[in-house]
Design an enzyme around this catalytic site. Structure first.
Site, PDB file in Angstrom:
ATOM      1  N   GLU A  48     -43.084  34.393  45.378  1.00 17.39           N
ATOM      2  CA  GLU A  48     -41.926  33.829  45.110  1.00 17.39           C
ATOM      3  C   GLU A  48     -41.890  32.359  44.603  1.00 17.39           C
ATOM      4  OE1 GLU A  48     -39.464  30.899  47.860  1.00 17.39           O
ATOM      5  OE2 GLU A  48     -39.862  32.773  48.878  1.00 17.39           O
TER       6      GLU A  48
ATOM      7  N   GLU B  27     -49.508  26.442  44.157  1.00 20.00           N
ATOM      8  CA  GLU B  27     -48.538  27.087  45.118  1.00 20.00           C
ATOM      9  C   GLU B  27     -48.934  27.720  46.016  1.00 20.00           C
ATOM     10  OE1 GLU B  27     -45.172  26.150  44.943  1.00 20.00           O
ATOM     11  OE2 GLU B  27     -45.932  24.925  43.148  1.00 20.00           O
TER      12      GLU B  27
END
Length: 1002
Positions: A103, A176
C-alpha cells in the site's frame, strides 16, 4: 523516455469545460441513473442492479466490467463531496505485512507519474477533502474525495496508475517497508540498524496495549485462516519480506478481476465508467488467488493468553485484560448481521445495558476491552465481551458474570423501550447531513463487499428495520440468537493478557538479536550493497525532481470569495441566541456555551470530570440507566465538555467554558431541553459508587489514548507554557489530566472530589454566563424558542462566584520535558508563540508551516529517519507553530531536524508553483465541506466572523517568498521554544540536566 510521458495536467484543464457543462444539469444525471436497468451496457460495463434507497436519498447502481470482472458500485446522490475508491482483495498467509508495505510502495511512483511519492506531492496540488489509503485484514483500499471535477479527474488518474502500474522500485520498498542501513548512511563506521516507515509504524502500533490485545484475540479466534496473520505486519516478521515477494503479491492481487471500484456523489456515472474503462482496457480476466477465510468450528471452548508491557500510568494491580469471544454468523446474511449488531448494542451500549451494569458499574474492570462488540469485518463474524483494568484475582469472576448476564437476558429478554431506543437511533442516524457521508458509506460496506456480501443490501436499513419489527412480534427473537451464538456455541475463546515488567526489555533484546543475526549473515558484498543503497536512497531523497508530469490545480481554482453562512442573532430571556435556519431533515442541533469565571488550577483540573459526571451519575430520583434510556429514545445524543478558545485578536486572552451539545428530531425538542435541565440541576454528585466507576473508566481511557495520539499530547505539553489557552488545554486534556485522573483512580475516599464537583456545580452553567446556538429548519424555530425559553429560565440566575477566583497575568516560559514511557517509538514536539487570528502574519506562518512540512520535514523525518509521520503545523486560532513527529525511532536527532528547518527555510528560494501548492494544501481544509451541525460554529465558539475569515483568505492567497523569510526571521530564528518528548527511556535525555524528566508510577 520522459518526453513520451503522458502529462494529463494540461489535457484535463483543456477538457474541463465538458465536465463542468455536464454538471450544470445535475438533475438530468440523477434521473438518468434511475432509468438504468439490469443488463444495460455502458463503456465496457454491464449493469447488474439499480436500487433506490429512499431513506438515504440515493440511487445505488452495481455494475461489472465485462472484460475483467471488476465490480463497481456507484452511489448517485445530490452531494458535491464526490468520492472515488479502488480496492483489492488482499488476504495474507503470513505476518510480513506485505499488503501494508505494498500500500505504501504503490504510492511511490508509477509509469505515467515516475516521481518519488506522487501521493504526497498530490496532497499539495489538489483541493481534495480527503486522501488516504488503508490496509484492512483482508483488503486494501485507496479512497479520495473532492468537490472539484478537474481535481477528481486528476486524482483518479494518479490513483489508478499507482494501483495498476506502480514502479515498485527496490529502494522505495526499503524506504517504506524495511531495510538494513547504517545509523548515518554517509558513515559506514556507524552501526547497522533496522529502518523503514512501516517497520516503525508497526513498532508503534504494537506498543499500544489495546491494539495488541485486539489483534492477538482476533488472530486466536480464527486459526487456520488468513485472519490468524497480521496484514499490517509484525515487527518481528516484517524483515522476512523480500522485494521480490512484494512485486509478486502485486502481480497476483492488484488486477481488475480482484478489484472493487466505488464512486459517490453528483458527478456523472458515464464519466466515471469512461475514464476507468480507458485504464482497464489492457487487462484481461484472471483467476483470483484463494486464501482460506473459513475457520473450522471448535468442538469446545479454548483458553489463550498473552503478555504486554507494564503501564506506569495505570494502577499496578489492575492491568489484566480478559474477554469471551463467540464465533458468529456468516456475514453474507445481511439481516443476521444487522440482528447481531443490534444484539451487541442492547447487551453492551450505555448505562442501561446489562453488561455495563454487571461489569462496569461493579468496578470489575475500568472499561470494556478493545475487542468488545460485534465484529463483521471477517467472513464469519464474532461477538466479544470483555474488560480491561481487571485484577488477576477477578478474571474468573468476569467470565462467570458475562455468562450469568447472558442467561438472565435469555430468560427475561430486553425492555421494549430499550429496543425502541435502538431503532430510534438508527432512524435518526440516517437523517444527519454530514460532510463525509460518501466516505462513511464506503467504510460501512467495504469489508462485507470483499466477503461476498451484496453492498446494496447493507445500505437498505429500513428493509432490515421492517423485518426486525415483524420478527420481534413473533417473539423469541434475541433470545434464540443468544442461545445459538453465545450460550450454546462451543466456538468460544477466553483470552487474557497480563502485564510483564520485563516485556519492553525482552522486546528490545529480541530485536537486537534479530538484527545481530541478520548482520552476522552479511557477506562483504552484502555490506557494500547496504552502504551503496544507503547513500543512493539518501541521494534520491535529496534530489530535486521535475514534477511537471503530475496534474495540478492552479491558484485561480481557489475562489477569492468564501461561502458565507447566513446567521440570525436574537435574544431569549436575556440570553444571546444564534440561529442557523436551513434544511436539516427534521433535526434540531443545539449547542450552548457557559463561560467560566477565573478558577484556580486545582479546581479547574476537575472540570472534565464534572462534565462527564453530568451524563454519568444520575439524579436522586432517577438512575443514570433510566436517564440514558430517555436520551436514546428522544435524542441523537447529549454531551457536555470543556471548551477553551483563544481571542481572535490577542493570544494571551482566552475564554474558558462548558459546552452543552445535543440533537434530536424536531418533535422531541421539549424532551431534549427537559433532559438537559434535569442533568444540570439534579445530578447526584454524592453517588460515590458511580463516581468511582466514572473516574476509573476515564483514567483508563486517557491512558489508552496516549499510545495512539502521543504526538498530540507532546504538542499540547510543549505549547502549555507558551499561552494561557494551551496551559488550560494541557490541564484539561493533556498529560497533566492523564496523571491527575490516575491519581484520583487510586483514591479510595472521594469526599474531597465530591466537594470539588459541588463547588463547580454551584459556580457554572448560570443564565448570565450562557449563549446558545440552534440549527434547525424554519418550521422548527417556534418550537425551539418555546422549549429553549423554559430551559434557560430553569437555570440559576445568580452570578455567584467562589471566593477563590483569581486572575494572574500569564508569562510564557520555555522548557524541555521528557516523559519516559514503555513505547518502542517516540513522539516529539517543539512549539513557538505566533500571533492571533486577525494578525496578518498568521497567514504567512500557515504557509510557512506547509512549505516546511512538504519540502523538508517530510523528507527528513519520514523518508530518511523512518518515522511514521512528522511536520510543522500552524494553529491559526491558537496562534502557535508546532513541529511534531509521530512513531519516531529517534529523539534528539529529530529535535535537531526541527532546528535545521529554520536555517533551511531562510536559505530556500521557493518557486511560484511551490507557493501555490502550499496554498492549495491549506485551502483543502479551509474550503472543505462541513456538516450542517457545524455551520456557523466558528462564529459561535471562537467569535471569528465571516468578514475575518474573508480577510484571512485574502491574506493567505497573497503570501509571497519575502513574507516567508520575514516570519521565519521574526518568529523562529530569534524566538525561544518549548519542547516535549514522549517515548522509550533514553540515557542522553535522562542524564541531561536541561531536560525535566516526568516519571510515572513512582
Amino acid at each position: 523516455m520522459s518526453s513520451q510521458l503522458f502529462c494529463p495536467s494540461r489535457f484535463l484543464r483543456q477538457g474541463s469545460k465538458s465536465v463542468t457543462t455536464i454538471l450544470k444539469n445535475k438533475s438530468f444525471y440523477s434521473s438518468y441513473a434511475k432509468t438504468l436497468a439490469p443488463g444495460d451496457q455502458l463503456h465496457g460495463y454491464r449493469v447488474q442492479q439499480v436500487r433506490q434507497v429512499p431513506e438515504l436519498e440515493l440511487t445505488a447502481i452495481a455494475l461489472e466490467h465485462e472484460a475483467t470482472g471488476a465490480q463497481h458500485l456507484h452511489i448517485d446522490r445530490e452531494d458535491s463531496n464526490n468520492v472515488f475508491a479502488v480496492g483489492f482483495h488482499t488476504p495474507v498467509s503470513d505476518s510480513t505485512g506485505v499488503p501494508h508495505i505494498l500500500e505504501h510502495t504503490t504510492l511511490c511512483g508509477s509509469e505515467k507519474y515516475p516521481v518519488r511519492d506522487p501521493f504526497f506531492k498530490m496532497l499539495n496540488r489538489s483541493l481534495a477533502t480527503f486522501m488516504n489509503a488503508f490496509t484492512a485484514s483482508d483488503y486494501t483500499i485507496y479512497p479520495f474525495a473532492t468537490t472539484n471535477p478537474i481535481d477528481y479527474a486528476n486524482l483518479r488518474n494518479v490513483y489508478m496508475d499507482a494501483a495498476f502500474h506502480p514502479r515498485l522500485e527496490k529502494l522505495d520498498f526499503k524506504q517504506e517497508g524495511w531495510r538494513l542501513e547504517h545509523e548515518d548512511p554517509t558513515d559506514t563506521s556507524t552501526p547497522i540498524t533496522f529502518k523503514g516507515v512501516v517497520y516503525n509504524e508497526m513498532k508503534g502500533q504494537t506498543s499500544d496495549a489495546n491494539y495488541l490485545y485486539y489483534i492477538r484475540a482476533h488472530e486466536s479466534m480464527f486459526p487456520g485462516t488468513t485472519y490468524e496473520h497480521s496484514s499490517g505486519g509484525e515487527p518481528a516478521r516484517i524483515p522476512d519480506l523480500t522485494h521480490e515477494q512484494l512485486v509478486n503479491f502485486h502481480k497476483t492481487h492488484y488486477n481488475p478481476s480482484n478489484a472493487r471500484f466505488y464512486t459517490y456523489g453528483n458527478f456523472p456515472l458515464e464519466d466515471h465508467l469512461s475514464a476507468i474503462q480507458e485504464r482497464l482496457s489492457s487487462f484481461k480476466r484472471v483467476d483470483v488467488p484463494y486464501v482460506n477465510k473459513k475457520v473450522t468450528p471448535w468442538t469446545e471452548p479454548r483458553k489463550m493468553s498473552s503478555t504486554c508491557a507494564f503501564d506506569p500510568l495505570s494502577p499496578p494491580d489492575r492491568q489484566t485484560r480478559v474477554s469471551l469471544s463467540f464465533l458468529g454468523n456468516e456475514t453474507r446474511d445481511t439481516f443476521e448481521t444487522f440482528s447481531m449488531r443490534l444484539l451487541s448494542y442492547l447487551l453492551l451500549d450505555g448505562h442501561a445495558s446489562p453488561m455495563y451494569k454487571a461489569l462496569i458499574d461493579t468496578n470489575l474492570g475500568s472499561e470494556f476491552s478493545a475487542n468488545t462488540g460485534y465484529d463483521s469485518s471477517t467472513s464469519t463474524s464474532c461477538l466479544s465481551i470483555g474488560l480491561q483494568g481487571v485484577k488477576d484475582s477477578d478474571v474468573a469472576l468476569v467470565q462467570e458474570r458475562i455468562v450469568q448476564v447472558l442467561n438472565d437476558v435469555k430468560k427475561e429478554g430486553f425492555d421494549n423501550k430499550r429496543i425502541e431506543a435502538a431503532i430510534h437511533q438508527m432512524e435518526l442516524g440516517q437523517k444527519h447531513k454530514t460532510a463525509d457521508f460518501g466516505l462513511t458509506l464506503m467504510h460501512g460496506i467495504t469489508s462485507g463487499w470483499f466477503n461476498q456480501v451484496d453492498p446494496i443490501d447493507l445500505l437498505e436499513i429500513n428493509k432490515n428495520i421492517e423485518r426486525l419489527k415483524q420478527e420481534l412480534a413473533e417473539g423469541d427473537f434475541f433470545e434464540s440468537r443468544i442461545d445459538k451464538y453465545l450460550l450454546n456455541n462451543p466456538h468460544q475463546l477466553i483470552f487474557t493478557m497480563q502485564p510483564d515488567q520485563e516485556y519492553a526489555t525482552k522486546l528490545s533484546k529480541a530485536e537486537e538479536q534479530r538484527l545481530a543475526d541478520k548482520v552476522n549473515q552479511l557477506s562483504d558484498t552484502d555490506k557494500a550493497e547496504i552502504a551503496k543503497d544507503g547513500k543512493q536512497l539518501s541521494a534520491n531523497q535529496d534530489k530535486v525532481e521535475d514534477l511537471s508530469c503530475l496534474p495540478t490545480l492552479e491558484l485561480n481554482d481557489i475562489s477569492p470569495k468564501m461561502k458565507r453562512t447566513v446567521l440570525d442573532h436574537t435574544g431569549l430571556c436575556n440570553t444571546p441566541v444564534q440561529w442557523r435556519t436551513t434544511s436539516t431533515n427534521g433535526i434540531t442541533y443545539f449547542r450552548a456555551i457557559s463561560s467560566l469565571p477565573s478558577l484556580q488550577d486545582d479546581l479547574k483540573v476537575y472540570l472534565p470530570l464534572f462534565c462527564d459526571a453530568l451524563l454519568s451519575l444520575g439524579t436522586r430520583t432517577q438512575s443514570m440507566a433510566e436517564i440514558d434510556e430517555e436520551i436514546r429514545l428522544y435524542t441523537g445524543g447529549l454531551r457536555a465538555s470543556t471548551t477553551v478558545s483563544t481571542s481572535h485578536s490577542d493570544i494571551d486572552h482566552t475564554e474558558e467554558g462548558i459546552a452543552l451539545i445535543g440533537n434530536c428530531l424536531d418533535r422531541n425538542v421539549d424532551k431534549m431541553y427537559d433532559i438537559l435541565s434535569k442533568l444540570i440541576l439534579e445530578t447526584n454528585f454524592d453517588d460515590t459508587e458511580k463516581l468511582k466507576t466514572l473516574i476509573i473508566g476515564n483514567a483508563s481511557g486517557l491512558v489508552n489514548s496516549v499510545a495512539e495520539a502521543g504526538h498530540i499530547f507532546a504538542r499540547t505539553f510543549a505549547a502549555s507554557s507558551l499561552t494561557p489557552a494551551m496551559h488550560n488545554a494541557e490541564l484539561l486534556s493533556g498529560m497533566t489530566q492523564v496523571t491527575f485522573m490516575n491519581q484520583l483512580a487510586a483514591t479510595e475516599d472521594l469526599t474531597e472530589v465530591v466537594a470539588k464537583l459541588k463547588t463547580i456545580a454551584a459556580t457554572v452553567l448560570k443564565q448570565p454566563t450562557l449563549r446558545v446556538a440552534v440549527t434547525c429548519g424554519e418550521d422548527a424555530v417556534s418550537a425551539n424558542e418555546s422549549a429553549l425559553s423554559r430551559f434557560i429560565t430553569s437555570l440559576p440566575n445568580d452570578d455567584h462566584v467562589p471566593q477563590h477566583q483569581h486572575s494572574n497575568v500569564f508569562v510564557p516560559k520555555y522548557a524541555k520535558t521528557f516523559f519516559p514511557l514503555p513505547f518502542s517509538v517516540n513522539f516529539s514536539a517543539k512549539a513557538y508563540r505566533g500571533v492571533p487570528y486577525t494578525h496578518a502574519d498568521g497567514a504567512k506562518l500557515q504557509v510557512l508551516s506547509s512549505l516546511m512540512t512538504n519540502h523538508y520535514l517530510h523528507r527528513e523525518i519520514r523518508e530518511k529517519n523512518g518515522a511514521y509521520g512528522g511536520g510543522a503545523r500552524y494553529a491559526g486560532l491558537n496562534g502557535l507553530l508546532s513541529f511534531y513527529s509521530y512513531r519516531d525511532p529517534r529523539t534528539l536527532e529529530t529535535l535537531q531536524t526541527y532546528a535545521s528547518a529554520t536555517d533551511w527555510i531562510l536559505q530556500r528560494q521557493f518557486t511560484e508553483q511551490e507557493l501555490t501548492e502550499a496554498k492549495l494544501s491549506i485551502f483543502q481544509g479551509v474550503d472543505a465541506p462541513i456538516s450542517v451541525s457545524e455551520e456557523g460554529m466558528l462564529q459561535f465558539v471562537n467569535g471569528v466572523s465571516d468578514d475575518m475569515r474573508q480577510r484571512r483568505r485574502e491574506q493567505l492567497l497573497a503570501v509571497t517568498q519575502n513574507d516567508i523569510r520575514q516570519v521565519a526571521e521574526d518568529y523562529l530564528k530569534t524566538n525561544e521554544a518549548s519542547m516535549a518528548i514522549l517515548g522509550e527511556a533514553n540515557d542522553k535525555l535522562m542524564n541531561d540536566s536541561s531536560w525535566t524528566i516526568q516519571q510515572f508510577g513512582q
